[in-house]
Design an enzyme around this catalytic site. Sequence first.
Site, PDB file in Angstrom:
ATOM      1  N   ASN A  42     -14.531 -40.674  19.237  1.00 52.10           N
ATOM      2  CA  ASN A  42     -15.858 -40.732  18.701  1.00 52.10           C
ATOM      3  C   ASN A  42     -17.012 -40.334  19.965  1.00 52.10           C
ATOM      4  O   ASN A  42     -16.904 -40.518  21.042  1.00 52.10           O
ATOM      5  CB  ASN A  42     -16.173 -42.027  18.226  1.00 52.10           C
ATOM      6  CG  ASN A  42     -17.566 -41.998  17.437  1.00 52.10           C
ATOM      7  OD1 ASN A  42     -18.541 -42.079  18.065  1.00 52.10           O
ATOM      8  ND2 ASN A  42     -17.473 -42.301  16.219  1.00 52.10           N
ATOM      9  N   HIS A  53     -17.162 -37.795  14.650  1.00 50.77           N
ATOM     10  CA  HIS A  53     -16.282 -38.943  14.583  1.00 50.77           C
ATOM     11  C   HIS A  53     -15.052 -38.556  15.106  1.00 50.77           C
ATOM     12  O   HIS A  53     -14.806 -37.252  15.550  1.00 50.77           O
ATOM     13  CB  HIS A  53     -16.082 -39.226  13.255  1.00 50.77           C
ATOM     14  CG  HIS A  53     -17.332 -39.658  12.465  1.00 50.77           C
ATOM     15  ND1 HIS A  53     -17.046 -40.322  11.257  1.00 50.77           N
ATOM     16  CD2 HIS A  53     -18.627 -39.818  12.884  1.00 50.77           C
ATOM     17  CE1 HIS A  53     -18.406 -40.479  10.705  1.00 50.77           C
ATOM     18  NE2 HIS A  53     -19.391 -40.072  11.736  1.00 50.77           N
ATOM     19  N   GLU A  55     -12.099 -38.435  14.095  1.00 48.70           N
ATOM     20  CA  GLU A  55     -11.090 -37.740  13.373  1.00 48.70           C
ATOM     21  C   GLU A  55     -11.538 -36.197  13.328  1.00 48.70           C
ATOM     22  O   GLU A  55     -10.905 -35.272  13.612  1.00 48.70           O
ATOM     23  CB  GLU A  55     -10.988 -38.101  11.937  1.00 48.70           C
ATOM     24  CG  GLU A  55     -10.677 -39.588  11.804  1.00 48.70           C
ATOM     25  CD  GLU A  55     -11.563 -40.636  11.938  1.00 48.70           C
ATOM     26  OE1 GLU A  55     -11.216 -41.636  11.604  1.00 48.70           O
ATOM     27  OE2 GLU A  55     -12.917 -40.345  12.425  1.00 48.70           O
ATOM     28  N   SER A  80     -10.498 -47.126   9.842  1.00 51.26           N
ATOM     29  CA  SER A  80     -10.358 -46.461   8.674  1.00 51.26           C
ATOM     30  C   SER A  80     -11.315 -45.400   8.571  1.00 51.26           C
ATOM     31  O   SER A  80     -12.564 -45.361   8.888  1.00 51.26           O
ATOM     32  CB  SER A  80     -10.804 -47.501   7.779  1.00 51.26           C
ATOM     33  OG  SER A  80     -10.461 -47.082   6.336  1.00 51.26           O
ATOM     34  N   CYS A  82     -13.887 -42.310   7.556  1.00 48.94           N
ATOM     35  CA  CYS A  82     -15.067 -42.365   6.522  1.00 48.94           C
ATOM     36  C   CYS A  82     -14.944 -41.319   5.500  1.00 48.94           C
ATOM     37  O   CYS A  82     -13.856 -40.601   5.426  1.00 48.94           O
ATOM     38  CB  CYS A  82     -16.611 -42.096   7.449  1.00 48.94           C
ATOM     39  SG  CYS A  82     -16.587 -40.414   8.052  1.00 48.94           S
ATOM     40  N   CYS A  85     -14.773 -37.851   7.171  1.00 47.30           N
ATOM     41  CA  CYS A  85     -13.413 -37.449   7.638  1.00 47.30           C
ATOM     42  C   CYS A  85     -12.195 -37.328   7.078  1.00 47.30           C
ATOM     43  O   CYS A  85     -11.475 -36.556   7.166  1.00 47.30           O
ATOM     44  CB  CYS A  85     -13.042 -38.648   8.953  1.00 47.30           C
ATOM     45  SG  CYS A  85     -14.244 -38.357  10.266  1.00 47.30           S
TER      46      CYS A  85
END
Length: 156
Positions: A42, A53, A55, A80, A82, A85
């Site tokens: 991130n 982010h 990902e 987890s 969002c 992503c």
Amino acid sequence: MTKDNYFMQEAIREAEKSLDEGGLPIGAVLVKDDEIISRGHNRLIQNNSVVLHAEMDVLENAGRLNYEDYTKCTLYTTLSPCPMCSGAVILYNISRVVIGENTTLIGAENFLQCNGVDVVVLNNLKCRDLFLKFISDNPEMWEEELKKVGFTTEAV
């Protein structure tokens, strides 16, 4: 140690790197054929970004892969993912996502599953504890990040 746990440890290293840079402790690695092809973490705070982010960073760092490569990839992420992503996972046809933990914040896991993505949640305590410590140490920063996307701490 299983492959999933090994690669999650690598994602945790990325989360720790983000934390060391003053950012949110979320990390990710992209794996194809049991090899890490990309790493990311991130960078919202560090880069004053609205999209980096972990990902998204790992996908950007992977460069432009072809369709077949993406379908053979597993995305490992400490938290987890969002909706943004998760949408990128579906757009690039990544077939599997392994999540470190989803108790501190749950993302769009149902969206991934409804689109044929194999989702595995490891319930990794290191991922959870790293994130909870960040929230405890930086409540104002976390509150600000949540407000930017329409959440409040009451929703977490």
